[in-house]
Enzyme design. Structure first.
Site, PDB file in Angstrom:
ATOM      1  CG  HIS A  93      11.944 -12.950  -7.978  1.00  0.00           C
ATOM      2  ND1 HIS A  93      11.104 -13.967  -8.397  1.00  0.00           N
ATOM      3  CD2 HIS A  93      11.151 -11.984  -7.498  1.00  0.00           C
ATOM      4  CE1 HIS A  93       9.850 -13.603  -8.181  1.00  0.00           C
ATOM      5  NE2 HIS A  93       9.844 -12.409  -7.624  1.00  0.00           N
ATOM      6  CD  GLU A 161      10.363 -14.408  -4.034  1.00  0.00           C
ATOM      7  OE1 GLU A 161       9.496 -14.476  -4.922  1.00  0.00           O
ATOM      8  OE2 GLU A 161      11.535 -14.758  -4.203  1.00  0.00           O
ATOM      9  N   GLY A 167       0.664 -16.657  -6.256  1.00  0.00           N
ATOM     10  CA  GLY A 167      -0.163 -17.125  -7.365  1.00  0.00           C
ATOM     11  C   GLY A 167      -0.856 -18.458  -7.100  1.00  0.00           C
TER      12      GLY A 167
HETATM   13  P1  13P Z   1       2.671 -11.245  -7.204  1.00  0.00           P
HETATM   14  O1  13P Z   1       2.488  -9.985  -6.381  1.00  0.00           O
HETATM   15  O2  13P Z   1       2.203 -11.103  -8.621  1.00  0.00           O
HETATM   16  O3  13P Z   1       2.165 -12.472  -6.511  1.00  0.00           O
HETATM   17  O4  13P Z   1       4.257 -11.454  -7.333  1.00  0.00           O
HETATM   18  C1  13P Z   1       5.036 -11.431  -6.188  1.00  0.00           C
HETATM   19  C2  13P Z   1       6.443 -11.336  -6.650  1.00  0.00           C
HETATM   20  O5  13P Z   1       7.023 -12.317  -7.079  1.00  0.00           O
HETATM   21  C3  13P Z   1       7.083 -10.004  -6.624  1.00  0.00           C
HETATM   22  O6  13P Z   1       8.414 -10.064  -7.007  1.00  0.00           O
END
Ligand code: 13P
Length: 244
Positions: A93, A161, A167
């Site tokens: 992550h 991601e 955020g």
């Molecule tokens: P958010 O949905 O709070 O932006 O987080 C995304 C995330 O990092 C999920 O692992």
């Protein structure tokens, strides 16, 4: 196949987790063709898995060590995750990479350890804002997936991601999401990663019941790894419903 996974990160204590699960179970169960997972903090794994696994949900660890046991204070091993009821583990992550120095080299070992203990790795990859602005997005994804040359093939889910869209109030455009997922698919094919069944590729960045249906229309996007919205059982159940 569609997949929705809740990443609770470092949130909730036992009574809140119990209330969440009871509320969620009253609202939804995974349908045919939809996998639904919850990745709670380690202290809640037993509690959550006892509550939700009998109803068809999967439980994921948020991290796992490559060694099965030993002098690694503060770590948790893959067999310990299995023992606590997990069927999968989040690996790489962006918060682990950014705040805890997780490297691709360590991740290759962790993916192999997960397979050894029969856990499904959910490998997170993605570029930062600087990398996107420098036009390096696909190169970063290629590099992060190159660990598969070391691990060899095996069952895997991948979560894309765009770190710059988490955020920050910025949103990845559909064309950017499509380009990244299509590239991930072609790289996975090149590495022969689970090629026979296709690898679900999930999107990560502030999915909400308002934004998720549009994301699901993007070819290649199999679902989402959800942060903030997954702490609200009403919102998370709605995401599960939308994916079904
Ligand atoms: P958010 O949905 O709070 O932006 O987080 C995304 C995330 O990092 C999920 O692992």
């Amino acid at each position: 196949m569609r997949c929705v996974v809740a990443n609770w990160k470092m949130n909730l204590a036992s009574e809140e987790a119990r209330a969440f699960c009871e509320d969620l179970l009253g609202r939804c169960t995974p349908g045919a063709g939809t996998e639904v997972g919850i990745a709670p903090p380690f202290t809640l794994l037993h509690l959550v898995s006892d509550l939700v696994r009998p109803r068809g949900f999967q439980v994921f660890g948020q991290n796992g060590h490559a060694e099965a046991k030993g002098a690694f204070t503060g770590e948790i091993s893959m067999p310990q995750l299995r023992d606590a009821g997990c069927s999968g583990v989040l690996l790489g992550h962006s918060e682990r990479r950014q705040f805890f120095g997780e490297t691709d080299g360590a991740l290759a070992k962790k993916v192999k350890a997960a397979w050894q203990w029969d856990l499904l790795p959910l490998l997170c990859i993605g570029e930062t804002l600087d990398q996107r602005d420098a036009g390096q997005t696909l190169e970063v994804l290629r590099q992060q997936l190159s660990i598969l040359a070391e691990t060899g093939p095996g069952p895997l889910w991948v979560a894309y991601e765009p770190v710059w869209a988490i955020g920050t109030g910025r949103r990845a455009e559909a064309a950017q999401v499509l380009e990244a997922h299509a590239f991930i698919r072609s790289e996975l094919k090149r590495h022969r990663a689970h090629a026979e069944r296709g690898v679900p590729s999930l999107y990560v960045a502030t999915e909400t019941p308002e934004s998720f249906p549009e994301l699901l229309t993007i070819p290649e996007v199999a679902g989402g790894l959800v942060g903030g919205a997954s702490l609200d059982p009403r919102k998370f159940a709605e995401l599960v419903r939308q994916a079904g």
